[in-house]
Design a protein around this motif. Structure first.
Motif, PDB file in Angstrom:
ATOM      1  N   UNK A  11      71.024  52.767 -17.021  1.00 27.83           N
ATOM      2  CA  UNK A  11      69.949  53.327 -18.030  1.00 27.83           C
ATOM      3  C   UNK A  11      69.164  51.606 -18.623  1.00 27.83           C
ATOM      4  N   UNK A  12      70.284  50.993 -18.856  1.00 29.63           N
ATOM      5  CA  UNK A  12      69.902  49.895 -19.785  1.00 29.63           C
ATOM      6  C   UNK A  12      70.246  49.184 -18.863  1.00 29.63           C
ATOM      7  N   UNK A  13      69.657  48.953 -17.532  1.00 33.15           N
ATOM      8  CA  UNK A  13      69.125  47.586 -17.094  1.00 33.15           C
ATOM      9  C   UNK A  13      68.493  45.981 -17.442  1.00 33.15           C
ATOM     10  N   UNK A  14      68.946  45.080 -16.594  1.00 28.16           N
ATOM     11  CA  UNK A  14      68.116  44.485 -16.923  1.00 28.16           C
ATOM     12  C   UNK A  14      66.693  44.364 -16.726  1.00 28.16           C
ATOM     13  N   UNK A  15      65.816  44.670 -16.111  1.00 25.30           N
ATOM     14  CA  UNK A  15      64.510  45.049 -16.256  1.00 25.30           C
ATOM     15  C   UNK A  15      64.469  45.931 -17.488  1.00 25.30           C
ATOM     16  N   UNK A  16      65.023  46.918 -17.851  1.00 29.91           N
ATOM     17  CA  UNK A  16      64.279  47.762 -19.194  1.00 29.91           C
ATOM     18  C   UNK A  16      64.543  46.493 -20.382  1.00 29.91           C
ATOM     19  N   UNK A  17      66.596  45.362 -20.365  1.00 33.01           N
ATOM     20  CA  UNK A  17      66.594  44.581 -21.515  1.00 33.01           C
ATOM     21  C   UNK A  17      64.943  43.191 -21.336  1.00 33.01           C
ATOM     22  N   UNK A  18      64.874  43.537 -20.204  1.00 32.67           N
ATOM     23  CA  UNK A  18      63.090  42.214 -20.192  1.00 32.67           C
ATOM     24  C   UNK A  18      62.920  42.711 -20.903  1.00 32.67           C
ATOM     25  N   UNK A  67      63.335  50.437 -32.293  1.00 35.32           N
ATOM     26  CA  UNK A  67      63.559  51.498 -31.505  1.00 35.32           C
ATOM     27  C   UNK A  67      64.376  51.185 -30.888  1.00 35.32           C
ATOM     28  N   UNK A  68      65.456  51.891 -30.468  1.00 29.79           N
ATOM     29  CA  UNK A  68      66.354  51.416 -29.527  1.00 29.79           C
ATOM     30  C   UNK A  68      65.379  50.602 -28.092  1.00 29.79           C
ATOM     31  N   UNK A  69      66.749  49.767 -26.962  1.00 30.99           N
ATOM     32  CA  UNK A  69      65.994  49.086 -25.860  1.00 30.99           C
ATOM     33  C   UNK A  69      64.625  49.869 -25.079  1.00 30.99           C
ATOM     34  N   UNK A  70      65.679  51.632 -25.299  1.00 32.98           N
ATOM     35  CA  UNK A  70      64.289  51.954 -24.591  1.00 32.98           C
ATOM     36  C   UNK A  70      63.260  52.078 -24.940  1.00 32.98           C
ATOM     37  N   UNK A  71      62.738  53.005 -26.448  1.00 37.05           N
ATOM     38  CA  UNK A  71      61.949  52.870 -27.045  1.00 37.05           C
ATOM     39  C   UNK A  71      61.222  51.500 -27.016  1.00 37.05           C
ATOM     40  N   UNK A  72      61.621  50.179 -26.890  1.00 37.89           N
ATOM     41  CA  UNK A  72      61.395  48.788 -27.019  1.00 37.89           C
ATOM     42  C   UNK A  72      60.693  48.484 -25.486  1.00 37.89           C
ATOM     43  N   UNK A  73      61.393  49.158 -25.191  1.00 36.98           N
ATOM     44  CA  UNK A  73      61.085  49.148 -22.825  1.00 36.98           C
ATOM     45  C   UNK A  73      60.137  49.845 -22.710  1.00 36.98           C
ATOM     46  N   UNK A  74      59.808  51.058 -23.681  1.00 34.63           N
ATOM     47  CA  UNK A  74      58.545  51.561 -23.341  1.00 34.63           C
ATOM     48  C   UNK A  74      57.425  50.890 -23.588  1.00 34.63           C
ATOM     49  N   UNK A  75      57.531  50.995 -25.291  1.00 34.79           N
ATOM     50  CA  UNK A  75      56.165  49.965 -26.001  1.00 34.79           C
ATOM     51  C   UNK A  75      55.371  48.868 -25.087  1.00 34.79           C
ATOM     52  N   UNK A  76      56.671  48.162 -24.438  1.00 34.96           N
ATOM     53  CA  UNK A  76      56.292  46.827 -23.613  1.00 34.96           C
ATOM     54  C   UNK A  76      55.235  47.390 -22.643  1.00 34.96           C
ATOM     55  N   UNK A  77      55.763  48.119 -22.123  1.00 35.87           N
ATOM     56  CA  UNK A  77      54.915  48.967 -21.247  1.00 35.87           C
ATOM     57  C   UNK A  77      53.064  49.187 -21.222  1.00 35.87           C
ATOM     58  N   UNK A  78      54.102  50.348 -22.571  1.00 33.92           N
ATOM     59  CA  UNK A  78      52.606  51.106 -23.025  1.00 33.92           C
ATOM     60  C   UNK A  78      51.704  49.233 -23.436  1.00 33.92           C
ATOM     61  N   UNK A  79      51.936  49.165 -24.556  1.00 29.03           N
ATOM     62  CA  UNK A  79      51.490  48.194 -25.277  1.00 29.03           C
ATOM     63  C   UNK A  79      50.616  46.265 -23.792  1.00 29.03           C
ATOM     64  N   UNK A 126      67.968  63.035 -25.601  1.00 33.35           N
ATOM     65  CA  UNK A 126      67.904  62.847 -26.425  1.00 33.35           C
ATOM     66  C   UNK A 126      67.050  61.223 -27.077  1.00 33.35           C
ATOM     67  N   UNK A 127      66.837  60.723 -25.998  1.00 30.02           N
ATOM     68  CA  UNK A 127      65.949  59.320 -26.290  1.00 30.02           C
ATOM     69  C   UNK A 127      64.247  59.454 -25.663  1.00 30.02           C
ATOM     70  N   UNK A 128      64.347  60.514 -24.903  1.00 29.91           N
ATOM     71  CA  UNK A 128      62.421  61.114 -24.738  1.00 29.91           C
ATOM     72  C   UNK A 128      62.101  60.925 -25.742  1.00 29.91           C
ATOM     73  N   UNK A 129      61.784  61.362 -26.812  1.00 30.71           N
ATOM     74  CA  UNK A 129      61.453  60.512 -28.334  1.00 30.71           C
ATOM     75  C   UNK A 129      61.334  60.038 -28.796  1.00 30.71           C
ATOM     76  N   UNK A 130      62.162  58.754 -28.731  1.00 30.25           N
ATOM     77  CA  UNK A 130      61.923  57.048 -28.564  1.00 30.25           C
ATOM     78  C   UNK A 130      61.345  56.605 -27.692  1.00 30.25           C
TER      79      UNK A 130
END
Length: 154
Positions: A11-18, A67-79, A126-130
């Protein structure tokens, strides 16, 4: 390592963290055309999205992401794709992401194919909303502007 630990590592892969470490458009805009703040009640993640729009397309995009790393990763992809989007394109990207997470749908097509990195998050409802905060806030900002335009039309 337990199966649960192995799942968390995926879940917290290097790609998500990057992605989380390199969020584009991570500053708020001065005097934006629209601003929307969204919060996930479950985890407390909060985002504020600012947009400027011309001829129905985002010309400038800014965001503040707490946000958590998942929310941050999503923000990066969208932005990374936000500037140039129309309301319909932003809505389609958000809806495809939601379907990927909640309905086992495919990874969104380009320009949102970067969400493939978040496929392992499907199992963590529980992470989908973020993960959906920035797309939801962006669509809400664009809808607000569209509603204002309709209201201003004689």
């Amino acid at each position: 390592m337990s199966d649960r630990d192995d799942e968390m590592m995926k879940l917290y892969s290097q790609r998500i963290l990057a992605l989380a470490a390199d969020i584009p458009h991570h500053e708020r805009l001065d005097a934006p055309d629209a601003t929307v703040t969204k919060r996930s009640p479950l985890c407390g993640s909060t985002v504020t999205v600012d947009v400027d729009v011309e001829d129905g397309r985002i010309t400038r995009f800014g965001q503040d992401v707490k946000a958590c790393a998942l929310g941050q990763a999503s923000a990066a992809v969208f932005a990374a794709q936000a500037e140039g989007l129309t309301l319909e394109e932003a809505r389609a990207g958000r809806d495809a992401l939601r379907a990927m997470l909640k309905d086992e749908g495919p990874v969104p097509s380009a320009p949102f194919d970067g969400y493939a990195a978040l496929e392992p998050a499907r199992a963590y409802r529980n992470r989908h909303a973020s993960i959906l905060l920035v797309p939801d806030a962006t669509v809400a900002a664009l809808e607000q502007l569209a509603d204002e335009k309709i209201a201003a039309t004689p």
